[in-house]
Write an enzyme that holds these catalytic residues in place. Structure first.
Site, PDB file in Angstrom:
ATOM      1  N   ARG A 100       0.708  -0.912   0.082  1.00  0.00           N
ATOM      2  CA  ARG A 100      -0.311  -0.073  -0.379  1.00  0.00           C
ATOM      3  C   ARG A 100       1.147   1.454  -0.120  1.00  0.00           C
ATOM      4  NH1 ARG A 100      -5.436  -1.902   2.105  1.00  0.00           N
ATOM      5  NH2 ARG A 100      -4.590  -4.249   2.532  1.00  0.00           N
ATOM      6  N   HIS A 141     -22.148   2.618   5.767  1.00  0.00           N
ATOM      7  CA  HIS A 141     -21.981   3.366   4.378  1.00  0.00           C
ATOM      8  C   HIS A 141     -22.839   3.773   4.140  1.00  0.00           C
ATOM      9  CE1 HIS A 141     -18.129   2.216   3.608  1.00  0.00           C
ATOM     10  NE2 HIS A 141     -18.347   1.548   3.952  1.00  0.00           N
ATOM     11  N   LYS A 155     -17.831   8.574   8.633  1.00  0.00           N
ATOM     12  CA  LYS A 155     -17.658   8.272   6.605  1.00  0.00           C
ATOM     13  C   LYS A 155     -19.407  10.067   6.312  1.00  0.00           C
ATOM     14  CE  LYS A 155     -16.018   4.101   6.449  1.00  0.00           C
ATOM     15  NZ  LYS A 155     -15.837   2.728   6.617  1.00  0.00           N
TER      16      LYS A 155
END
Ligand code: PLP
Length: 405
Positions: A21, A217, A248
């Site tokens: 990553r 989400h 979020k």
């Protein structure tokens, strides 16, 4: 064995498999979202448009939220000053928990330092401390749920993703007297598909199980007050525990569970990951509460967001760029090859000023490598055109297949 050589070898393994990553170093600029400053390796900077943020509604820069944060820093200072038990419970934590319980029409709520910690601590505690409990976990549940379940060392069954019939078969094979929990999500992050919540609750009810739903989400995004998919479908009362994040759509940081008062008190009293850690900064709790309050009343962010998602999808369709047709706001553009996915992402960043992080294995299965695009109400029509034209050019360069309309 040399400890550090072992680490080097493990990291080389990641690199040669293409799974290492690399972070994009960004500086978000207040009031300019989705624009940000990108810091290159040498320290040079460039403007980019962010297309993969989970600040889905731009609430992280909404003046209602940032103003409240600044105001409460002025009142309370920076940190909470302790754990919740030892001098760290601030008035703003209590107000936030009331706001969350109200959001999901539950008796009580409990906040944690992140959504990850809320899943890990709540599932870990409930499943470890209810004797003989069996958990039924959706096969695609998030890492934080999986870690909580593993930590509990209870009996567990994996049911096929979004498959109530498989869940029913597994439950029917177990001791009817055993206490049971069904753990699942509403919107799944990588494919953007949505669980059949009603059908799963019907099965859970038939076997006397409690239900645990991750709406990370979906909170702020769906339902007339932003209570999530369960709110939109009139099913909140069918769910025992609704878990969410403040990081979020609410644009701040932190996680929470809501549910029956006795269950929340149980987690509060036994969860190590709640008890032995410093409470969230009061200003952060107050900012999150302001964000939740705002999204309970205001529909405009949700409407503009849905409109932006629809525009991105139809622009992709017009160019034949294949993306998963799902009923949520997440637009996965499937590349299907790890090195092409990474290459497209690099060229988008370097040549087009577009930042979309490539999503490769092990986050998604091999062969489904993708760009996970998250439109927001703050992306303009020109931003959308620029994105889709850039993708279309790269699609040709990579000789990737187009979707047929
Ligand atoms: C992001 C995420 C979490 C963790 O929430 P954080 O607040 O980011 O720690 C939990 N569940 C799902 C499904 C997520 O995607």
């Amino acid at each position: 064995m040399d400890i550090f050589e072992h680490m080097e070898a493990a990291l080389s393994g990641l690199k040669s498999a293409g799974n290492y990553r690399v972070f994009a170093e960004l500086e978000r600029r207040n009031s300019a979202f989705p624009r940000a400053t990108f810091y290159e390796d040498g320290g040079a900077t460039r403007d980019v448009t962010v297309w993969c943020s989970n600040d889905y509604l731009g609430m992280g820069q909404n003046p209602v939220v940032t103003g409240r944060m600044v105001e409460v820093i002025g009142q309370c200072g920076a940190g909470a000053g302790g754990t919740r038990n030892i001098s760290g419970t601030n008035h703003h934590h209590v107000l936030l928990e009331r706001e969350l319980a109200d959001l999901h029409a539950k008796e009580a709520a409990l906040i944690f330092t992140s959504g990850y910690v809320s899943n890990w601590a709540a599932l870990g505690t409930l499943l470890a401390r209810i004797p003989g409990i069996i958990v039924y976990s959706d096969a695609l549940n998030h890492a934080s749920m999986i870690e909580g379940i593993r930590h509990a060392r209870c009996e567990k069954r994996l049911f096929r993703h979004n498959d109530p019939a498989h869940l029913r078969a597994l439950m029917a094979a177990d001791d009817p007297a055993a206490p049971k929990m069904v753990a699942f999500e509403s919107v799944y992050s990588m494919d953007g598909d949505i669980a059949p919540i009603r059908e799963i609750c019907d099965v859970a009810d038939a076997f006397g199980a409690i239900t645990y739903l991750d709406e990370v989400h979906a909170v702020g995004m769906y339902g007339p007050r932003g209570g999530g998919v369960a709110e939109r479908e009139g099913l909140m009362d069918r769910i025992t525990v609704i878990e969410g994040t403040l990081g979020k759509a609410f644009g701040v940081m932190g996680g929470y569970i809501t549910g029956p008062a006795v269950l929340v008190d149980f987690v509060r009293s036994f969860a190590s990951g709640f008890i032995f850690t410093t409470a969230l900064p009061p200003a952060l709790a107050a900012a999150a509460a302001a964000s939740i309050r705002h999204l309970k009343e205001s529909q405009s962010e949700r409407q503009a967001h849905q409109a932006a998602v629809a525009k991105v999808r139809s622009a992709l369709d017009a160019r034949g760029i294949p993306h998963k047709h799902n009923p949520s706001h997440i637009v996965p553009v499937i590349v299907g090859n790890a090195s092409k996915c990474k290459w497209i992402s690099d060229v988008l960043l370097n040549d087009f000023g577009i930042y979309v992080q490539p999503i490769n294995y092990p986050t998604v299965p091999v062969g489904t490598e993708r760009l996970r695009i998250t439109p927001t109400p703050l992306h303009s029509d020109a931003d959308i055109r620029h994105l889709v034209e850039a993708l279309s050019a790269l699609w040709s360069q990579c000789a990737l297949a187009r979707a047929v309309a």
